[in-house]
Scaffold this motif. Structure first.
Motif, mmCIF file in Angstrom:
data_model
loop_
_atom_site.group_PDB
_atom_site.id
_atom_site.type_symbol
_atom_site.label_atom_id
_atom_site.label_comp_id
_atom_site.label_asym_id
_atom_site.label_seq_id
_atom_site.Cartn_x
_atom_site.Cartn_y
_atom_site.Cartn_z
ATOM 1 N N ARG A 31 30.348 -44.484 -46.827
ATOM 2 C CA ARG A 31 29.016 -44.226 -46.257
ATOM 3 C C ARG A 31 28.003 -45.242 -46.798
ATOM 4 N N ALA A 32 28.044 -45.486 -48.092
ATOM 5 C CA ALA A 32 27.118 -46.449 -48.704
ATOM 6 C C ALA A 32 27.356 -47.852 -48.156
ATOM 7 N N ARG A 33 28.612 -48.230 -48.020
ATOM 8 C CA ARG A 33 28.968 -49.539 -47.478
ATOM 9 C C ARG A 33 28.457 -49.676 -46.041
ATOM 10 N N LYS A 34 28.648 -48.622 -45.248
ATOM 11 C CA LYS A 34 28.208 -48.642 -43.854
ATOM 12 C C LYS A 34 26.683 -48.752 -43.775
ATOM 13 N N THR A 35 25.976 -48.004 -44.590
ATOM 14 C CA THR A 35 24.512 -48.066 -44.610
ATOM 15 C C THR A 35 24.030 -49.461 -44.985
ATOM 16 N N ASN A 36 24.653 -50.061 -45.998
ATOM 17 C CA ASN A 36 24.255 -51.406 -46.422
ATOM 18 C C ASN A 36 24.481 -52.430 -45.318
ATOM 19 N N VAL A 37 25.599 -52.345 -44.627
ATOM 20 C CA VAL A 37 25.868 -53.289 -43.531
ATOM 21 C C VAL A 37 24.898 -53.042 -42.375
ATOM 22 N N GLN A 38 24.568 -51.792 -42.093
ATOM 23 C CA GLN A 38 23.582 -51.497 -41.053
ATOM 24 C C GLN A 38 22.217 -52.087 -41.411
ATOM 25 N N ILE A 97 32.854 -54.163 -37.557
ATOM 26 C CA ILE A 97 33.947 -53.575 -36.769
ATOM 27 C C ILE A 97 34.803 -52.683 -37.657
ATOM 28 N N ASP A 98 35.153 -53.163 -38.852
ATOM 29 C CA ASP A 98 35.978 -52.382 -39.782
ATOM 30 C C ASP A 98 35.298 -51.077 -40.194
ATOM 31 N N LEU A 99 33.969 -51.079 -40.259
ATOM 32 C CA LEU A 99 33.229 -49.882 -40.661
ATOM 33 C C LEU A 99 32.868 -49.002 -39.463
ATOM 34 N N GLY A 100 33.245 -49.431 -38.277
ATOM 35 C CA GLY A 100 32.987 -48.639 -37.079
ATOM 36 C C GLY A 100 31.523 -48.612 -36.666
ATOM 37 N N ILE A 101 30.804 -49.675 -36.967
ATOM 38 C CA ILE A 101 29.387 -49.728 -36.617
ATOM 39 C C ILE A 101 29.247 -50.214 -35.177
ATOM 40 N N VAL A 102 28.740 -49.327 -34.325
ATOM 41 C CA VAL A 102 28.479 -49.695 -32.932
ATOM 42 C C VAL A 102 26.995 -49.572 -32.614
ATOM 43 N N HIS A 103 26.236 -49.011 -33.550
ATOM 44 C CA HIS A 103 24.802 -48.816 -33.364
ATOM 45 C C HIS A 103 24.117 -48.992 -34.721
ATOM 46 N N VAL A 104 22.982 -49.679 -34.724
ATOM 47 C CA VAL A 104 22.195 -49.840 -35.945
ATOM 48 C C VAL A 104 21.002 -48.888 -35.846
ATOM 49 N N PRO A 105 20.966 -47.862 -36.706
ATOM 50 C CA PRO A 105 19.914 -46.841 -36.600
ATOM 51 C C PRO A 105 18.549 -47.282 -37.120
ATOM 52 N N TYR A 106 18.454 -48.500 -37.643
ATOM 53 C CA TYR A 106 17.199 -48.982 -38.201
ATOM 54 C C TYR A 106 16.529 -49.924 -37.216
#
Length: 183
Positions: free
Chosen positions: A23-30, A56-65
């Motif tokens: 979760r922390a890794r995904k937030t940082n990449v976002q 892609i590896d973290l499954g990020i398809v949308h940036v909430p910021y």
């Protein structure tokens, strides 16, 4: 705990892929993506981009910021091209240029959220005595630094029956392009 602020000690149990770490890794990449030009399909690094692969590896398809708007500033004629909208402040260009090449071309400018990588000493890239070795380009994970694309010029020269074309391979942009380091 961040690894950069804690020394590993005997007997420590480290979790590098727990749900909390992911979760922390995904937030940082976002957060990084919120300050990055997301036009990946039109990018020179598309398909060969560390940030794209990580998202892609973290499954990020949308940036909430909310996306930070970065003014479009590009170098035009210099062989080393910079696109400020693609910088992610990883500082790889600074490290390779300073610690390996010893040229000290890049540095940080600004503070806080306005921090960006720029040419050191308040100079332009043309004034910097850059050797055009290409190390910063090869270490840039996002395409913020790249070589100027002269492919169209080459094809025009090859098609011109009045021109004699010569191909030369060299380890650096400067050597291949015949650019001088003197001012």
């Amino acid at each position: 705990m961040t690894a950069c602020n804690n020394e590993a000690e005997e007997g420590m149990e480290l979790y590098t892929n727990s749900p909390r770490v992911r979760r922390a890794r995904k937030t940082n990449v976002q957060l990084i993506l919120s300050q990055h030009d997301g036009e990946c399909t039109a990018c020179v690094r598309s398909g060969n981009c560390s940030l794209q692969r990580l998202a892609i590896d973290l499954g990020i398809v949308h940036v909430p910021y909310e996306k930070k708007r970065v003014p479009a500033r590009k170098t035009k004629d210099f062989p080393l091209q910079r696109d400020y909208k693609k910088y992610i402040k990883c500082m790889r260009c600074i490290q390779i240029c300073d610690k390996v090449q010893g040229m000290n071309i890049w540095d940080l400018s600004g503070t806080g959220s306005r921090t960006e990588v720029d040419v050191s000493g308040n100079r332009t890239i043309e004034e910097s005595h850059c050797a055009l070795c290409g190390q910063c380009i090869s270490h840039c994970p996002t395409g913020a630094l790249r070589e100027r694309d002269d492919t169209a010029k080459v094809f025009r020269a090859l098609a011109d029956p009045e021109k004699i074309t010569v191909v030369q391979m060299a380890p650096t942009v400067r050597a291949a392009g015949g650019y001088s380091l003197s001012a």
